[in-house]
Every structure is written in structure tokens, then in C-alpha cells.
Design a protein around this motif. Structure first.
Motif, PDB file in Angstrom:
ATOM      1  N   VAL A 138      50.982  42.391  17.593  1.00  0.00           N
ATOM      2  CA  VAL A 138      50.306  41.146  17.937  1.00  0.00           C
ATOM      3  C   VAL A 138      51.296  40.006  18.183  1.00  0.00           C
ATOM      4  O   VAL A 138      51.125  39.205  19.124  1.00  0.00           O
ATOM      5  N   LEU A 139      52.341  39.913  17.359  1.00  0.00           N
ATOM      6  CA  LEU A 139      53.213  38.743  17.392  1.00  0.00           C
ATOM      7  C   LEU A 139      54.454  38.904  18.264  1.00  0.00           C
ATOM      8  O   LEU A 139      54.807  37.985  19.018  1.00  0.00           O
ATOM      9  N   ALA A 140      55.142  40.038  18.176  1.00  0.00           N
ATOM     10  CA  ALA A 140      56.427  40.163  18.884  1.00  0.00           C
ATOM     11  C   ALA A 140      56.751  41.618  19.207  1.00  0.00           C
ATOM     12  O   ALA A 140      57.606  42.232  18.557  1.00  0.00           O
ATOM     13  N   PRO A 141      56.084  42.216  20.194  1.00  0.00           N
ATOM     14  CA  PRO A 141      56.367  43.621  20.546  1.00  0.00           C
ATOM     15  C   PRO A 141      57.803  43.859  20.982  1.00  0.00           C
ATOM     16  O   PRO A 141      58.317  44.978  20.850  1.00  0.00           O
ATOM     17  N   GLN A 142      58.449  42.806  21.489  1.00  0.00           N
ATOM     18  CA  GLN A 142      59.820  42.964  21.972  1.00  0.00           C
ATOM     19  C   GLN A 142      60.819  43.267  20.861  1.00  0.00           C
ATOM     20  O   GLN A 142      61.968  43.646  21.133  1.00  0.00           O
ATOM     21  N   LEU A 143      60.387  43.133  19.621  1.00  0.00           N
ATOM     22  CA  LEU A 143      61.281  43.435  18.496  1.00  0.00           C
ATOM     23  C   LEU A 143      61.400  44.933  18.231  1.00  0.00           C
ATOM     24  O   LEU A 143      62.079  45.337  17.286  1.00  0.00           O
ATOM     25  N   TRP A 144      60.766  45.757  19.055  1.00  0.00           N
ATOM     26  CA  TRP A 144      60.789  47.203  18.801  1.00  0.00           C
ATOM     27  C   TRP A 144      62.208  47.757  18.781  1.00  0.00           C
ATOM     28  O   TRP A 144      62.509  48.658  17.995  1.00  0.00           O
ATOM     29  N   ILE A 145      63.101  47.233  19.622  1.00  0.00           N
ATOM     30  CA  ILE A 145      64.467  47.739  19.672  1.00  0.00           C
ATOM     31  C   ILE A 145      65.204  47.412  18.367  1.00  0.00           C
ATOM     32  O   ILE A 145      65.986  48.221  17.861  1.00  0.00           O
ATOM     33  N   PHE A 146      64.918  46.241  17.799  1.00  0.00           N
ATOM     34  CA  PHE A 146      65.504  45.867  16.508  1.00  0.00           C
ATOM     35  C   PHE A 146      65.024  46.821  15.420  1.00  0.00           C
ATOM     36  O   PHE A 146      65.807  47.305  14.600  1.00  0.00           O
TER      37      PHE A 146
END
Length: 274
Positions: A85-93
Motif C-alpha cells: 500500500v505505501l511503498a512497493p518500490q522498496l521491494w529491492i531493499f
């Protein structure tokens, strides 16, 4: 002649002999005799009490493993939903942190609840982000992958509990060789992707019909790994290992389930792709 220390101690006396003894009222005062009778009665209760369970002796139980696994999966789902919901782009982290913590926990001789918990949280960030991306491509694919993961887990547990599949040394050797082959194949696919050879969203060796076939093989390997995990837990419980190793068992199950989910997600994406 018996050792007087053991002979005079109610703890080391045979309970049958102790029950047959009479209070030595002629040689001791009433108060002392009453105390001895009370002590004997307490010891009789101790001897007659049921044996301590594995939980009471601090040994591993199935409930310990179930609770730890459920807790880690709940944390993974919560962090995954928040990331979605908040930050899907953090998946790589999450992927990088999860990989590092996974290796650290895998090589630790004694489990670290804190590191294992952090691993579950990091994997939640990774899976939440990557699942959100897949869902934007193919509506409903995440639900399909989750249901398929639960189904494979249930089937693996049934095969293990029913005895239809037994973890023998031969079974373990074959699985190990297959896992090494799968790892080499995956590394070759990654190298080909990096150098720009072939095409496909998942690399030249993981796309199209070949990608589906390899994915199905990976699912079978993950199911076999779950069966090995169940057998390891069973042996640990029967051997009476310390309860703290429930964290290790839960960690192993979560690692296998994460891998299984990703493989199923990839298969559905290939099947629904153009």
C-alpha cells in the motif's frame, strides 16, 4: 551397609518402603514426627504425579514450531501488506536485506529470534512490493499464487503424515543433486540476462514453455524440501532438542514457502503473459 545419606533421605528412598514405614514416635517429638509424615506425604504425591511433558522440560514440541511459524508468517503478511500500500518500490531493499539475513541465519549454529524476525519482516517488504507489481500486470495473480502455495503445502504435509513419501538417505541425495542442478541453471539464466543474451521478462531460460517446465520442476523441488523440513522437525521433537530450536524450524519453513510462492507467481505470470 547402605550409605546413610541416601538411606535417611526420603528423596532417594523407595516409595513402597517409605509407605510401609511407621512414624518413630517413641524416639522423636510429636512435632518432628508430624513434619516427617508431611514430608513423606509430599514425596508420595511427587512419585505418583505424571511424568513431566516436553514443554515442562524445555524441549521442542510441535506446538512451539507451529506458533513460531504462524508468528513469522503473520509478520511477513503485515509488512507485505504495508509495503504493497505505501511503498512497493522498496521491494529491492527487502530482497537484499532478506538475502543477507537469510544467509546469516542459515549458517548460525544457534538460532537468533531477533535476526529471524527481521528476516521475516524483510521478506514481507520484498514479497509485498513484488506482489504489488505483478498484480498491476495481471489482476488476481497474487490470490492465485497464494492459494496454490497453501495447496502445495497441504499436499506435502499430507504425503508426509500419510507415509506415502519417506525421507530416506537416497531421497535426500536425489533432492540435493536436483537442488544443485536447479541453482546452476538459475545462475546461468541470470548471467545470460546480464549480458543481454536472449529475451523474456525472466531471462532466456525462464520464459515461455521452457520457463513453465522449469517452474514446475522448482515447485516439485520445493514440495520435496517441505517434506524434508517436516521430517527434520519430527526428528528434533523425538530427540528432545531444546525448545529454542523451534525458531530454526520456523525459519526453515518460511524460507521454503517464500521460494515456493515466488515460483508459482512466476508460472502464473508466464501463463497469463502475451
Amino acid at each position: 551397609m547402605a550409605n546413610p545419606v541416601f538411606n535417611n533421605s526420603p528423596v532417594f528412598q523407595d516409595p513402597v518402603q517409605r509407605r510401609g514405614q511407621r512414624s518413630p514416635a517413641s524416639t522423636v517429638s510429636y512435632g518432628t514426627a508430624g513434619a516427617q509424615v508431611a514430608d513423606a506425604a509430599s514425596l508420595d504425591q511427587m512419585y505418583d504425579a505424571p511424568a513431566a511433558t516436553t514443554r515442562e522440560t524445555g524441549r521442542l514440541t510441535y506446538d512451539d514450531v507451529i506458533m513460531k511459524t504462524a508468528g513469522l508468517l503473520a509478520l511477513l503478511v503485515v509488512t507485505g501488506a504495508a509495503t504493497w500500500v505505501l511503498a512497493p518500490q522498496l521491494w529491492i531493499f527487502g530482497a537484499i536485506v532478506g538475502l543477507v539475513l537469510g544467509l546469516v541465519n542459515a549458517f548460525k549454529k544457534t538460532p537468533s529470534p531477533a535476526l529471524i524476525t527481521l528476516y521475516a519482516a524483510a521478506q514481507g517488504v520484498f514479497l509485498g512490493g513484488i506482489s504489488a507489481i505483478y498484480e498491476t500486470w495481471y489482476d488476481g495473480i497474487v490470490v492465485q499464487a497464494v492459494l496454490a502455495t497453501v495447496s502445495v503445502f497441504a499436499a506435502s504435509l499430507f504425503l508426509f503424515r500419510s507415509g506415502r513419501v519417506r525421507v530416506t538417505p537416497k531421497f535426500t541425495r536425489i533432492l540435493l543433486l536436483a537442488m544443485v542442478g536447479y541453482l546452476v541453471f538459475s545462475l546461468v539464466n541470470v548471467v545470460l540476462m546480464l549480458v543481454g543474451v536472449g529475451g523474456g521478462d525472466f531471462g532466456p531460460l525462464r520464459s515461455g514453455p521452457l520457463g513453465i517446465a522449469v517452474g514446475l520442476i522448482a515447485v516439485v523441488l520445493a514440495a520435496a524440501m517441505l517434506i524434508v523440513d517436516f521430517d527434520s522437525i519430527k526428528r528434533g521433537v523425538e530427540a528432545g532438542v531444546p525448545r529454542q530450536f523451534a525458531w530454526t524450524a520456523a525459519f526453515g519453513l518460511v524460507v521454503t514457502l517464500v521460494w515456493l510462492y515466488l515460483e508459482l507467481l512466476r508460472i502464473f505470470a508466464i501463463l497469463r503473459g502475451d
